[in-house]
Design an enzyme around this catalytic site. Structure first.
Site, PDB file in Angstrom:
ATOM      1  N   HIS A 174     -49.114  29.333  -9.430  1.00 26.73           N
ATOM      2  CA  HIS A 174     -49.418  29.971  -8.069  1.00 26.73           C
ATOM      3  C   HIS A 174     -48.532  29.641  -7.227  1.00 26.73           C
ATOM      4  O   HIS A 174     -48.936  29.482  -5.792  1.00 26.73           O
ATOM      5  CB  HIS A 174     -50.680  29.709  -7.410  1.00 26.73           C
ATOM      6  N   GLU A 216     -59.684  36.202 -14.575  1.00 26.39           N
ATOM      7  CA  GLU A 216     -60.212  34.962 -14.683  1.00 26.39           C
ATOM      8  C   GLU A 216     -59.765  33.755 -13.122  1.00 26.39           C
ATOM      9  O   GLU A 216     -60.232  32.780 -12.888  1.00 26.39           O
ATOM     10  CB  GLU A 216     -58.870  33.929 -15.017  1.00 26.39           C
ATOM     11  N   GLU A 217     -58.919  34.522 -12.210  1.00 29.22           N
ATOM     12  CA  GLU A 217     -57.762  33.990 -10.940  1.00 29.22           C
ATOM     13  C   GLU A 217     -59.220  34.003 -10.208  1.00 29.22           C
ATOM     14  O   GLU A 217     -59.193  33.147  -8.972  1.00 29.22           O
ATOM     15  CB  GLU A 217     -56.795  34.672 -10.619  1.00 29.22           C
ATOM     16  N   ASP A 267     -48.912  31.449 -15.488  1.00 29.00           N
ATOM     17  CA  ASP A 267     -49.730  31.368 -15.846  1.00 29.00           C
ATOM     18  C   ASP A 267     -50.303  33.213 -15.364  1.00 29.00           C
ATOM     19  O   ASP A 267     -50.345  33.552 -14.660  1.00 29.00           O
ATOM     20  CB  ASP A 267     -50.178  30.760 -14.646  1.00 29.00           C
ATOM     21  N   ASP A 305     -54.570  38.297 -15.551  1.00 31.72           N
ATOM     22  CA  ASP A 305     -54.303  38.775 -13.789  1.00 31.72           C
ATOM     23  C   ASP A 305     -53.654  37.585 -13.154  1.00 31.72           C
ATOM     24  O   ASP A 305     -53.156  36.550 -14.253  1.00 31.72           O
ATOM     25  CB  ASP A 305     -56.285  38.684 -13.371  1.00 31.72           C
TER      26      ASP A 305
HETATM   27 ZN   LIG Z   1     -54.605  30.516 -15.075  1.00 33.58          ZN
END
Ligand SMILES: [Zn+2]
Length: 421
Positions: A395, A170-171, A136, A103
């Site tokens: 992010h 995960e986020e 990420d 994700d």
């Molecule tokens: Zn991450």
């Protein structure tokens, strides 16, 4: 395995990895087009991206590929897919796992992006790539593919199994990812297994994370009595009581749990009032309720239950003094023991970074404030390292990654895999 054959193996493997630049680009390009954003953040989940990755894994010579779908009605096809793949080693009883999450977070403010976040763009330097998720955590996914494929193309088996976990969610809390696996598929986590999480790091991969502070998030709801702003004695100002509580908690907890541990930065536990909910809509109303939150990050030398006992004591004294009721809700509690600095995998990882990334690189063990899925693995009593050669710009707008970094991380992991005893 003998020393000489080890060296030959690795040289061959490293050359093989160096030849996979186009493979990095292909994987990154295809993943970037399939934004796996959590339904909680306005997306559809990981389904399309996971289908793509599952198909790519099937093109390689894995011995096992399993999909574990966590049910989630809000996601595409009502599932959050997790993919587990294994390439057997000579000793099949033990696995070195590479954990990555599929994700991504949303693009954020689009006007801050210089390119389309969902089309991977290769910079004129021929190495930097841009796009949401390229670092990420797509880079970790890529590194796992490279490590496995290099061995497979060379027809080599590692000393122990190479395992890959491509996890959802995960986020936004890992409820449908690592937490789901630990709860429902505990057998995946073998007693002698080791875990590498490439979800944090730096451009030289010098920080080798082996410990996390306990993450303890609390909500404090204070109930007083609402009244007209001109007649405070008719009511009981919950905001005043809540404000006193926030300040006392902060002051007392910092003073009482004040040990320092140089592994971490900052080197102490932190206790911060953070989010504040709106109360009354008008200036002339004495608020009857007050809600604020605290983000506590507690050094592993402390038991969170002791922190809680102190919090309860302070809450009790504020309740008595201000004649209010305070309700505490725990929003998150994740504690995990540190992976020992002398764990064989930690040593192997440090050696590998020195060898692959060259002189002038000084990898050292560090602790962080918490929040990676290594904590869930450590909580099972297993060792986990969080590290990676990345720009560390998750992010952000114009998120970038380096092809060179991915290749060198695949070499680091191959080195660990071939030498882990
Ligand atoms: Zn991450």
């Amino acid at each position: 395995m003998q020393k000489t054959s080890e060296k030959v193996d690795l040289k061959e493997i490293f050359d093989e990895i160096d030849g996979m630049r186009d493979y990095v680009l292909q994987l990154q390009q295809n993943m970037t087009k399939l934004p796996a954003i959590s339904p909680a953040s306005g997306g559809k989940g990981e389904y399309q991206k996971a289908k793509y990755l599952e198909a790519e894994l099937k093109k390689l010579k894995f011995d096992e590929i399993t999909r574990i779908d966590a049910p989630d009605k809000t996601a595409e096809n009502s599932i959050r897919p997790n993919i587990i793949a294994k390439y057997y080693g000579e000793d099949k009883s033990r696995t070195l796992w590479l954990m990555a999450h599929t994700d991504i977070v949303p693009e954020g403010d689009l006007s801050l992006w210089q390119t389309n976040p969902f089309e991977m763009v290769l910079d004129a330097d021929g190495d930097t790539i841009y796009g949401r998720g390229v670092e990420d955590n797509n880079q970790a996914v890529v590194v796992a593919f490279l490590t496995a494929r290099a061995l497979m193309d060379l027809g080599k088996r590692p000393p122990i199994n190479l395992g890959i976990m491509l996890l959802a969610d995960e986020e936004v809390g890992s409820e449908y990812g690592i937490k789901y696996l630990v709860k429902n598929h505990r057998d995946l986590f073998g007693a002698n297994d080791s875990f590498i999480v490439q979800d944090s790091g730096d451009p030289k991969s010098e920080g080798i994370e082996i410990a996390e502070k306990s993450v303890y998030w609390l909500k404090f709801s204070t109930a007083g009595k609402q009244a007209h702003g001109s007649r405070p004695s008719d009511g009981n100002n919950a905001f005043v009581a809540g404000a006193a509580l926030a300040l006392r908690l902060r002051e007392t907890l910092y003073a009482k749990f004040d040990k320092r541990d140089p592994l971490f930065d900052p080197d102490c536990s932190t206790f911060e009032p953070t989010k504040k909910e709106a109360n009354v809509p008008s200036i002339n109303i004495i608020p009857g309720s007050d809600v604020f939150y605290m983000d506590c990050r507690v050094l592993p030398c402390y038991d969170v239950n002791d922190v809680r006992a102190e919090i309860d004591r302070i809450v009790g004294s504020v309740e008595d003094e201000f004649k209010v009721q305070v309700k505490i809700d725990v929003h998150q509690l994740m504690s995990s023991p540190a992976t020992p600095a002398d764990d064989p995998m930690v040593k192997c990882y440090i050696d590998a970074v020195k060898i692959v990334n060259g002189s002038g690189v000084e990898p050292k063990t560090v602790g962080i404030g918490g929040g990676t899925f290594a904590a869930y693995v450590r909580a099972l009593g297993l060792s986990a390292v969080v590290a990676g050669r990345i720009y560390e710009n998750p992010h952000t707008p114009n998120e970038k990654a380096s092809i060179k970094f991915a290749l060198s991380d695949a070499k680091v992991i191959s080195h660990v895999l071939m030498n882990l005893k």
